[in-house]
Design a protein around this motif. Structure first.
Motif, PDB file in Angstrom:
ATOM      1  N   ILE A 110       0.885  -1.166  -0.108  1.00 61.86           N
ATOM      2  CA  ILE A 110       0.087   0.054   0.082  1.00 61.86           C
ATOM      3  C   ILE A 110       0.898   1.202  -0.094  1.00 61.86           C
ATOM      4  CG2 ILE A 110      -1.709   1.385   1.121  1.00 61.86           C
ATOM      5  CD1 ILE A 110      -2.822  -1.239   2.401  1.00 61.86           C
ATOM      6  N   PRO A 111       0.807   2.428  -1.021  1.00 60.81           N
ATOM      7  CA  PRO A 111       1.772   3.158  -1.161  1.00 60.81           C
ATOM      8  C   PRO A 111       1.509   4.329   0.038  1.00 60.81           C
ATOM      9  CG  PRO A 111       0.673   2.692  -3.468  1.00 60.81           C
ATOM     10  CD  PRO A 111       0.197   1.630  -2.386  1.00 60.81           C
ATOM     11  N   GLY A 112       2.509   4.657   0.672  1.00 57.97           N
ATOM     12  CA  GLY A 112       2.343   5.643   1.663  1.00 57.97           C
ATOM     13  C   GLY A 112       1.641   4.863   2.881  1.00 57.97           C
ATOM     14  N   PHE A 113       1.950   3.872   3.197  1.00 60.59           N
ATOM     15  CA  PHE A 113       1.314   3.193   4.309  1.00 60.59           C
ATOM     16  C   PHE A 113       1.949   3.714   5.538  1.00 60.59           C
ATOM     17  CE2 PHE A 113       0.389  -0.329   7.342  1.00 60.59           C
ATOM     18  CZ  PHE A 113      -0.802  -0.560   7.397  1.00 60.59           C
ATOM     19  N   ASN A 114       3.100   3.664   5.500  1.00 59.71           N
ATOM     20  CA  ASN A 114       3.803   4.461   6.833  1.00 59.71           C
ATOM     21  C   ASN A 114       3.446   5.787   7.347  1.00 59.71           C
ATOM     22  OD1 ASN A 114       5.184   1.808   7.142  1.00 59.71           O
ATOM     23  ND2 ASN A 114       6.762   2.486   5.767  1.00 59.71           N
ATOM     24  N   HIS A 115       2.706   6.231   6.464  1.00 55.30           N
ATOM     25  CA  HIS A 115       2.101   7.682   6.914  1.00 55.30           C
ATOM     26  C   HIS A 115       1.722   7.735   8.223  1.00 55.30           C
ATOM     27  CE1 HIS A 115       2.068   9.710   2.547  1.00 55.30           C
ATOM     28  NE2 HIS A 115       3.611   9.169   3.119  1.00 55.30           N
ATOM     29  N   ARG A 116       0.849   6.526   8.539  1.00 55.98           N
ATOM     30  CA  ARG A 116      -0.002   6.048   9.647  1.00 55.98           C
ATOM     31  C   ARG A 116       0.947   6.190  10.876  1.00 55.98           C
ATOM     32  NH1 ARG A 116      -0.419   1.053  11.651  1.00 55.98           N
ATOM     33  NH2 ARG A 116      -2.947   0.917  11.294  1.00 55.98           N
ATOM     34  N   TRP A 144      -7.295  -3.811   3.949  1.00 57.69           N
ATOM     35  CA  TRP A 144      -6.340  -2.705   4.736  1.00 57.69           C
ATOM     36  C   TRP A 144      -6.345  -1.400   3.946  1.00 57.69           C
ATOM     37  CZ3 TRP A 144      -4.694  -1.216   9.246  1.00 57.69           C
ATOM     38  CH2 TRP A 144      -4.820  -2.027  10.320  1.00 57.69           C
ATOM     39  N   LYS A 145      -6.449  -1.508   2.526  1.00 56.32           N
ATOM     40  CA  LYS A 145      -6.465  -0.169   1.878  1.00 56.32           C
ATOM     41  C   LYS A 145      -7.711   0.867   2.004  1.00 56.32           C
ATOM     42  CE  LYS A 145      -3.947  -1.682  -2.682  1.00 56.32           C
ATOM     43  NZ  LYS A 145      -4.334  -1.973  -3.636  1.00 56.32           N
ATOM     44  N   LEU A 146      -8.809   0.089   2.493  1.00 61.88           N
ATOM     45  CA  LEU A 146     -10.042   0.810   2.932  1.00 61.88           C
ATOM     46  C   LEU A 146      -9.809   1.222   4.441  1.00 61.88           C
ATOM     47  CD1 LEU A 146     -13.134   1.429   2.636  1.00 61.88           C
ATOM     48  CD2 LEU A 146     -13.613  -0.782   3.562  1.00 61.88           C
ATOM     49  N   ARG A 147      -9.279   0.255   5.208  1.00 63.08           N
ATOM     50  CA  ARG A 147      -9.156   0.886   6.600  1.00 63.08           C
ATOM     51  C   ARG A 147      -8.081   2.029   6.507  1.00 63.08           C
ATOM     52  NH1 ARG A 147     -10.161  -2.967  10.546  1.00 63.08           N
ATOM     53  NH2 ARG A 147     -10.823  -5.179   9.732  1.00 63.08           N
ATOM     54  N   PHE A 148      -7.160   2.000   5.658  1.00 65.62           N
ATOM     55  CA  PHE A 148      -6.060   3.166   5.669  1.00 65.62           C
ATOM     56  C   PHE A 148      -6.581   4.371   5.237  1.00 65.62           C
ATOM     57  CE2 PHE A 148      -2.106   5.016   3.256  1.00 65.62           C
ATOM     58  CZ  PHE A 148      -1.605   5.335   4.666  1.00 65.62           C
ATOM     59  N   GLU A 149      -7.430   4.350   4.442  1.00 67.36           N
ATOM     60  CA  GLU A 149      -8.518   5.762   3.850  1.00 67.36           C
ATOM     61  C   GLU A 149      -8.740   6.290   4.955  1.00 67.36           C
ATOM     62  OE1 GLU A 149     -10.938   4.887   0.869  1.00 67.36           O
ATOM     63  OE2 GLU A 149      -9.539   3.987  -0.831  1.00 67.36           O
ATOM     64  N   GLY A 150      -9.338   5.252   5.693  1.00 71.19           N
ATOM     65  CA  GLY A 150     -10.126   6.233   6.852  1.00 71.19           C
ATOM     66  C   GLY A 150      -8.867   6.769   7.925  1.00 71.19           C
ATOM     67  N   GLU A 151      -7.742   5.963   8.335  1.00 70.70           N
ATOM     68  CA  GLU A 151      -6.692   6.495   8.955  1.00 70.70           C
ATOM     69  C   GLU A 151      -6.260   7.636   8.468  1.00 70.70           C
ATOM     70  OE1 GLU A 151      -5.304   2.256  10.882  1.00 70.70           O
ATOM     71  OE2 GLU A 151      -4.064   3.076   9.246  1.00 70.70           O
ATOM     72  N   GLU A 152      -5.906   7.459   6.994  1.00 69.13           N
ATOM     73  CA  GLU A 152      -5.371   8.954   6.441  1.00 69.13           C
ATOM     74  C   GLU A 152      -6.467  10.199   6.775  1.00 69.13           C
ATOM     75  OE1 GLU A 152      -4.392   7.783   2.083  1.00 69.13           O
ATOM     76  OE2 GLU A 152      -2.386   8.380   2.823  1.00 69.13           O
TER      77      GLU A 152
END
Length: 206
Positions: A110-116, A144-152
């Motif tokens: 997932i691109p940019g995942f470490n932004h979390r 997790w792409k869906l989850r990460f959208e919410g985190e971002e």
């Protein structure tokens, strides 16, 4: 409130899991620095040695104990993380702290995942109250792409009001889950046997 609940849960957890009451694991936190996360044990002894469980666990997994299913479903197994909040390793709201194996997989996919990790991990977050079950196997990354959208979205819009809304939603989520668990057995016991209508009886006797 948490301490009396932990006392009530102690024997059921120990007897069903045959393992220590608390589960501990090193997980990446703020700026990628690892810390020890605390949870109530929900799986049988030895499950922490199974590598595939780092990617996620479903409620119907045979290694999840009967009390563990209740705790995972209501998210009450996360309560010991209040200690992590007190220690300053976590906040009440923030990205979910995940196991190292899952983190490596998702960071590669997932691109940019470490932004979390630009903020501290949290006890609750958007996905905790909106995504009800882990998707495993070949669906893990998409889940997790869906989850990460919410985190971002949370990271970009982090505020006191956003935190209060998510805390309130989490409280409602936990209460609804707990009530559903409590009422389900009563509903099953109270179910009436539907009697066939006259037309149905005549067709069966024909």
């Amino acid at each position: 409130l948490a301490l009396p609940l932990m006392a009530v849960l102690y024997l059921p957890v120990r007897l069903s899991a045959r393992a220590p009451f608390f589960f501990r694991q090193r997980r990446p936190g703020f700026m990628g620095r690892e810390f020890t996360i605390w949870k109530v044990t929900t799986m049988r002894s030895g499950s922490d040695k199974v590598a595939r469980y780092e990617k996620g666990v479903t409620l119907d997994d045979p290694n999840v104990t009967w009390i563990g299913r209740i705790l995972r479903d209501t998210k009450l197994d996360e309560l010991p993380q209040l200690w992590n909040v007190v220690r300053g390793e976590m906040e009440l709201v923030g990205p979910r702290p995940i196991a190292p194996g899952l983190n490596r997989l998702l960071a590669a996919e997932i691109p940019g995942f470490n932004h979390r990790y630009l903020v501290k991990p949290g006890l609750t977050n958007v996905s905790q109250v909106s995504v009800l079950e882990n998707a495993l196997g070949d669906k893990t990354v998409a889940d997790w792409k869906l989850r990460f959208e919410g985190e971002e979205h949370y990271i970009r819009n982090k505020s006191v009001s956003y935190d209060l809304i998510l805390i309130a939603l989490t409280a409602v989520f936990v209460v609804r889950k707990a009530l559903a668990r409590l009422l389900a057995p009563r509903r099953r016991r109270g179910e009436l046997v539907r009697m066939p209508r006259p037309a149905e009886r005549s067709r069966r006797s024909a």
